[in-house]
Scaffold this motif. Sequence first.
Motif, PDB file in Angstrom:
ATOM      1  N   TRP A  98       0.829  -1.213   0.000  1.00 43.26           N
ATOM      2  CA  TRP A  98       0.000   0.000   0.000  1.00 43.26           C
ATOM      3  C   TRP A  98       0.858   1.254   0.000  1.00 43.26           C
ATOM      4  O   TRP A  98       0.590   2.239  -0.697  1.00 43.26           O
ATOM      5  CB  TRP A  98      -0.905  -0.003   1.249  1.00 43.26           C
ATOM      6  CG  TRP A  98      -2.076  -0.917   1.128  1.00 43.26           C
ATOM      7  CD1 TRP A  98      -2.176  -2.182   1.615  1.00 43.26           C
ATOM      8  CD2 TRP A  98      -3.293  -0.622   0.464  1.00 43.26           C
ATOM      9  NE1 TRP A  98      -3.401  -2.725   1.300  1.00 43.26           N
ATOM     10  CE2 TRP A  98      -4.127  -1.779   0.595  1.00 43.26           C
ATOM     11  CE3 TRP A  98      -3.773   0.494  -0.243  1.00 43.26           C
ATOM     12  CZ2 TRP A  98      -5.401  -1.842   0.061  1.00 43.26           C
ATOM     13  CZ3 TRP A  98      -5.051   0.430  -0.764  1.00 43.26           C
ATOM     14  CH2 TRP A  98      -5.863  -0.737  -0.626  1.00 43.26           C
ATOM     15  N   ALA A  99       1.898   1.244   0.796  1.00 43.77           N
ATOM     16  CA  ALA A  99       2.769   2.419   0.869  1.00 43.77           C
ATOM     17  C   ALA A  99       3.428   2.700  -0.465  1.00 43.77           C
ATOM     18  O   ALA A  99       3.582   3.858  -0.879  1.00 43.77           O
ATOM     19  CB  ALA A  99       3.831   2.203   1.958  1.00 43.77           C
ATOM     20  N   ALA A 100       3.851   1.631  -1.154  1.00 46.25           N
ATOM     21  CA  ALA A 100       4.487   1.818  -2.451  1.00 46.25           C
ATOM     22  C   ALA A 100       3.528   2.463  -3.459  1.00 46.25           C
ATOM     23  O   ALA A 100       3.901   3.331  -4.251  1.00 46.25           O
ATOM     24  CB  ALA A 100       4.999   0.476  -2.987  1.00 46.25           C
ATOM     25  N   ARG A 101       2.268   2.036  -3.424  1.00 46.89           N
ATOM     26  CA  ARG A 101       1.281   2.603  -4.353  1.00 46.89           C
ATOM     27  C   ARG A 101       1.025   4.073  -4.045  1.00 46.89           C
ATOM     28  O   ARG A 101       0.910   4.909  -4.950  1.00 46.89           O
ATOM     29  CB  ARG A 101      -0.016   1.805  -4.272  1.00 46.89           C
ATOM     30  CG  ARG A 101       0.116   0.366  -4.775  1.00 46.89           C
ATOM     31  CD  ARG A 101      -1.197  -0.368  -4.698  1.00 46.89           C
ATOM     32  NE  ARG A 101      -2.224   0.263  -5.524  1.00 46.89           N
ATOM     33  CZ  ARG A 101      -3.498  -0.162  -5.582  1.00 46.89           C
ATOM     34  NH1 ARG A 101      -3.867  -1.206  -4.875  1.00 46.89           N
ATOM     35  NH2 ARG A 101      -4.344   0.455  -6.366  1.00 46.89           N
ATOM     36  N   ILE A 102       0.949   4.416  -2.748  1.00 49.99           N
ATOM     37  CA  ILE A 102       0.722   5.819  -2.382  1.00 49.99           C
ATOM     38  C   ILE A 102       1.925   6.668  -2.758  1.00 49.99           C
ATOM     39  O   ILE A 102       1.796   7.798  -3.271  1.00 49.99           O
ATOM     40  CB  ILE A 102       0.416   5.936  -0.882  1.00 49.99           C
ATOM     41  CG1 ILE A 102      -0.960   5.296  -0.588  1.00 49.99           C
ATOM     42  CG2 ILE A 102       0.443   7.397  -0.424  1.00 49.99           C
ATOM     43  CD1 ILE A 102      -1.322   5.229   0.865  1.00 49.99           C
ATOM     44  N   ASP A 103       3.141   6.148  -2.547  1.00 49.45           N
ATOM     45  CA  ASP A 103       4.339   6.904  -2.930  1.00 49.45           C
ATOM     46  C   ASP A 103       4.376   7.158  -4.427  1.00 49.45           C
ATOM     47  O   ASP A 103       4.783   8.232  -4.892  1.00 49.45           O
ATOM     48  CB  ASP A 103       5.592   6.142  -2.496  1.00 49.45           C
ATOM     49  CG  ASP A 103       5.763   6.139  -0.978  1.00 49.45           C
ATOM     50  OD1 ASP A 103       5.133   7.002  -0.320  1.00 49.45           O
ATOM     51  OD2 ASP A 103       6.507   5.281  -0.465  1.00 49.45           O
ATOM     52  N   ALA A 104       3.929   6.163  -5.200  1.00 53.32           N
ATOM     53  CA  ALA A 104       3.898   6.340  -6.652  1.00 53.32           C
ATOM     54  C   ALA A 104       2.906   7.433  -7.067  1.00 53.32           C
ATOM     55  O   ALA A 104       3.166   8.240  -7.960  1.00 53.32           O
ATOM     56  CB  ALA A 104       3.543   5.013  -7.333  1.00 53.32           C
ATOM     57  N   LEU A 105       1.743   7.455  -6.411  1.00 49.92           N
ATOM     58  CA  LEU A 105       0.751   8.494  -6.705  1.00 49.92           C
ATOM     59  C   LEU A 105       1.276   9.880  -6.355  1.00 49.92           C
ATOM     60  O   LEU A 105       1.071  10.852  -7.082  1.00 49.92           O
ATOM     61  CB  LEU A 105      -0.551   8.215  -5.948  1.00 49.92           C
ATOM     62  CG  LEU A 105      -1.382   7.023  -6.445  1.00 49.92           C
ATOM     63  CD1 LEU A 105      -2.538   6.744  -5.480  1.00 49.92           C
ATOM     64  CD2 LEU A 105      -1.919   7.301  -7.850  1.00 49.92           C
ATOM     65  N   GLU A 106       1.968   9.976  -5.213  1.00 47.56           N
ATOM     66  CA  GLU A 106       2.528  11.262  -4.831  1.00 47.56           C
ATOM     67  C   GLU A 106       3.564  11.739  -5.835  1.00 47.56           C
ATOM     68  O   GLU A 106       3.643  12.920  -6.175  1.00 47.56           O
ATOM     69  CB  GLU A 106       3.148  11.161  -3.432  1.00 47.56           C
ATOM     70  CG  GLU A 106       2.107  11.047  -2.324  1.00 47.56           C
ATOM     71  CD  GLU A 106       2.761  10.951  -0.953  1.00 47.56           C
ATOM     72  OE1 GLU A 106       3.958  10.594  -0.898  1.00 47.56           O
ATOM     73  OE2 GLU A 106       2.086  11.259   0.028  1.00 47.56           O
TER      74      GLU A 106
ATOM     75  N   GLU B 152       3.600  11.019  -9.009  1.00 47.43           N
ATOM     76  CA  GLU B 152       2.900  11.420 -10.231  1.00 47.43           C
ATOM     77  C   GLU B 152       2.290  12.814 -10.092  1.00 47.43           C
ATOM     78  O   GLU B 152       2.359  13.642 -11.002  1.00 47.43           O
ATOM     79  CB  GLU B 152       1.795  10.407 -10.548  1.00 47.43           C
ATOM     80  CG  GLU B 152       1.087  10.673 -11.860  1.00 47.43           C
ATOM     81  CD  GLU B 152       0.072   9.589 -12.189  1.00 47.43           C
ATOM     82  OE1 GLU B 152      -0.675   9.783 -13.163  1.00 47.43           O
ATOM     83  OE2 GLU B 152       0.033   8.557 -11.485  1.00 47.43           O
ATOM     84  N   VAL B 153       1.705  13.120  -8.910  1.00 46.27           N
ATOM     85  CA  VAL B 153       1.134  14.440  -8.668  1.00 46.27           C
ATOM     86  C   VAL B 153       2.227  15.516  -8.711  1.00 46.27           C
ATOM     87  O   VAL B 153       2.069  16.596  -9.275  1.00 46.27           O
ATOM     88  CB  VAL B 153       0.402  14.470  -7.314  1.00 46.27           C
ATOM     89  CG1 VAL B 153       0.036  15.900  -6.930  1.00 46.27           C
ATOM     90  CG2 VAL B 153      -0.845  13.607  -7.374  1.00 46.27           C
ATOM     91  N   ALA B 154       3.394  15.214  -8.104  1.00 49.43           N
ATOM     92  CA  ALA B 154       4.500  16.165  -8.115  1.00 49.43           C
ATOM     93  C   ALA B 154       4.967  16.450  -9.526  1.00 49.43           C
ATOM     94  O   ALA B 154       5.294  17.590  -9.883  1.00 49.43           O
ATOM     95  CB  ALA B 154       5.649  15.629  -7.273  1.00 49.43           C
ATOM     96  N   ALA B 155       4.992  15.403 -10.374  1.00 48.39           N
ATOM     97  CA  ALA B 155       5.408  15.599 -11.762  1.00 48.39           C
ATOM     98  C   ALA B 155       4.420  16.489 -12.508  1.00 48.39           C
ATOM     99  O   ALA B 155       4.797  17.349 -13.306  1.00 48.39           O
ATOM    100  CB  ALA B 155       5.548  14.251 -12.458  1.00 48.39           C
TER     101      ALA B 155
END
Length: 450
Positions: free
Chosen positions: A23-31, A33-36
């Motif tokens: 779950w943490a890995a998926r949330i880090d990936a979303l964050e 993507e938003v930063a990009a």
Amino acid sequence: MTVLVSSFCEETCGQTPDAAPAWAARIDALEAEVAALRQVTDTEVVPARHESPWMEGCDSCLPQSSLASPSQYPSVKVTGFFQADAGWFHQDAANIVAVGDIQDGADFRRARLAATGDVAENVGYNVEFDFGFPGRPSFMDVWLEVRDTAWLGDVKIGHFRHPIGLGGLTSVKELTFIERGLPFAFLPFRQIGAMTSGADEEAGRTWALSGFRFPTDAFGGQIGDNGGYGLATRVTQVIAEDSNGGVVHIGGAYSLIDPSNDAVRYRSQPEFFIAETGGAAFVPAGIPSSVPPFVDTGVIATNKSHLFAAELATTSGSFHAQSEFIHAMVNRFGGSTVGFSGVSAQAGYILTGEHRPYNRKAGVLGRVVPNSNFGKCGYGAWEIAGRWSMLDLNDADIRGGRLNTSTLGLNWYLNKHAKFQFNYIHAFLDSPVNGDSDANIFAMRAQVDF
């Protein structure tokens, strides 16, 4: 974050802490993507454009972000004013014979509402209607304006006052007397058309050029294939000024008119006007229900008329003065060219010490604003003024008459937006038919604008 997600998953999803890293890995990936995405939208976006002299120096005006901010346009401001007039007449016997027995009366000379504002940084508008003028309501200033164009200055399109006449271009809210001087009778005034204008306020210079249809009705309409056009142009210049706001202004104007009905007519009342209203039904038969024209050329058949105007104005300390001269030339069908003239000169002095400013953008004298408003701590501003006007409508076989008026005025400015005006007008009429006659008019006005 991993601890919180793990607790959330244990409580809600029934999963063990071993599943937390996924779950943490998926949330880090979303964050990430938003930063990009944020980095992309913060990057300067310059739209493609062709090189053009209109766009020189405009890079600073281009959008700096593709994220649109809330627009402040269109903007709107509601404005309006009314002028309530009353008048008392005393005529000698010869004047009654010449123009009729004028009745005392009261009327709303003007009652206007307007909406004004901008639809873009350089595009403005005004929509104004008068509920006291014949037509009820009538179109007044109804226009759009594109400001600061590359070569044409400010461009205005619609129904508005055209650039001729110092008195005509002074706002009715800022007149020293209840009405404009007698030369106003010649002006085409408000017509539907287009105008380009500009002002160099630092140099004290203005210019304007307009084209319009003529004549228009109370709603700005004009139809006709046979002519129906006019143009007007005006230039002004401040030729002297001092450090206290005093100026000396000169100006000149010209107008050419080709009327669609092949006719012009010049006439005027003695600087006071009461419009005919529904109450006129109670006036006895044969008695004027409004102030009639004292001078009148009648209808003159023509395909072309010319107006030439010159003006002079000054303001210094509490003193201000202005004068103007307008000459009309009418090329008649089947007859000689005839000419008519009007001139006025006026001066005022503000007893309470205020200064009447000069409007550098419009090339006219501006509004008197009291140093202290009427109330517990002040008396407002008080002003005395005098004016002489003349209108000569006699030439060749056109015998419209000659009118001279002398006016004394007292103005009380309660504050910036309210005033009372008192005028005594003595009219000298030289009628080709009825000879010389006199009329005395006592008039007053209450005005408020917002």
